[in-house]
Design an enzyme around this catalytic site. Sequence first.
Site, PDB file in Angstrom:
ATOM      1  N   CYS A 129       0.584  -1.202   0.146  1.00  0.00           N
ATOM      2  CA  CYS A 129       0.146   0.154  -0.005  1.00  0.00           C
ATOM      3  C   CYS A 129       0.991   1.770  -0.366  1.00  0.00           C
ATOM      4  O   CYS A 129       1.896   1.528  -1.052  1.00  0.00           O
ATOM      5  CB  CYS A 129      -1.215  -0.075   1.071  1.00  0.00           C
ATOM      6  SG  CYS A 129      -2.145   0.830   0.774  1.00  0.00           S
ATOM      7  N   HIS A 130       0.723   2.152   1.092  1.00  0.00           N
ATOM      8  CA  HIS A 130       1.793   3.034   0.812  1.00  0.00           C
ATOM      9  C   HIS A 130       2.904   3.118   1.274  1.00  0.00           C
ATOM     10  O   HIS A 130       3.506   3.228   2.422  1.00  0.00           O
ATOM     11  CB  HIS A 130       1.097   4.093   1.600  1.00  0.00           C
ATOM     12  CG  HIS A 130      -0.092   4.535   1.278  1.00  0.00           C
ATOM     13  ND1 HIS A 130      -1.409   4.891   1.474  1.00  0.00           N
ATOM     14  CD2 HIS A 130      -0.075   6.256   0.495  1.00  0.00           C
ATOM     15  CE1 HIS A 130      -2.063   5.419   1.375  1.00  0.00           C
ATOM     16  NE2 HIS A 130      -1.448   6.017   0.327  1.00  0.00           N
ATOM     17  N   GLU A 160      -5.851   6.612  -4.720  1.00  0.00           N
ATOM     18  CA  GLU A 160      -5.412   8.351  -3.910  1.00  0.00           C
ATOM     19  C   GLU A 160      -6.375   8.623  -3.623  1.00  0.00           C
ATOM     20  O   GLU A 160      -7.304   9.530  -3.005  1.00  0.00           O
ATOM     21  CB  GLU A 160      -4.229   8.827  -3.574  1.00  0.00           C
ATOM     22  CG  GLU A 160      -3.629   9.253  -2.931  1.00  0.00           C
ATOM     23  CD  GLU A 160      -3.293   9.000  -1.765  1.00  0.00           C
ATOM     24  OE1 GLU A 160      -4.416   8.681  -0.828  1.00  0.00           O
ATOM     25  OE2 GLU A 160      -2.466   8.242  -1.409  1.00  0.00           O
TER      26      GLU A 160
END
Length: 221
Positions: A129-130, A160
């Site tokens: 993910c991030h 996002e």
Amino acid sequence: MTKHILMVVTTADKMKDGHETGLWLSEFGEAYVEFANKGYEITVASPLGGKSPIDERSLEGGETPQEILDTAKYLEDTIKLDEITDESKYDAIFLPGGHGTMFDLPENEKLHQLIRDIYEADNLVAAVCHGPAGLVGVKLSNGTPLVAGKTVTAFTDEEERETTLDKYMPFLLESRLRELGAEFIAKENWADHIQSDGKLITGQNPQSTISVAKEVVKQLG
């Protein structure tokens, strides 16, 4: 011999304009459970050490399994990254996400050194993910970006924008990885999707965490 995994979590609790953020609990907890069930030794570290903040959004809906909620205890007193002196003992490093990672992992030189050394020792680097925000500042010993020429994925620009948090981010992760020369593969929003390029394993979003963790387990044997 028991495998040893270093899990690196964010200690950032604010986005731009003071919006609260932190770690996405399922991305930590699901991976932690997978690794613990294999009997791996797990070290949890962070840029500042101490408590890693949990993004409240990751607890919304009341559907988080108790097994995952229980892993929050491992986030109460993390080791400071600067205190890690022997990266050679780690068979893998794993970076879970949460928007907090966008604010403290891209600039953390100690993290970048750990990732480079673990990768160049032919051990695993995994992020979801991030979490791949922690990869953007990593350069190999020859000076090239770690992700250059690698097939990767991460939280997409489209995802996002769907969260409406894009305006609070210091950069868009997919765009940055592409700028660094990565071959970025995006699937539809919220699809369970991973990419494995040699010793580099990446996952697109929270839905991909277990798949990334299972790929780590598979490669570690």
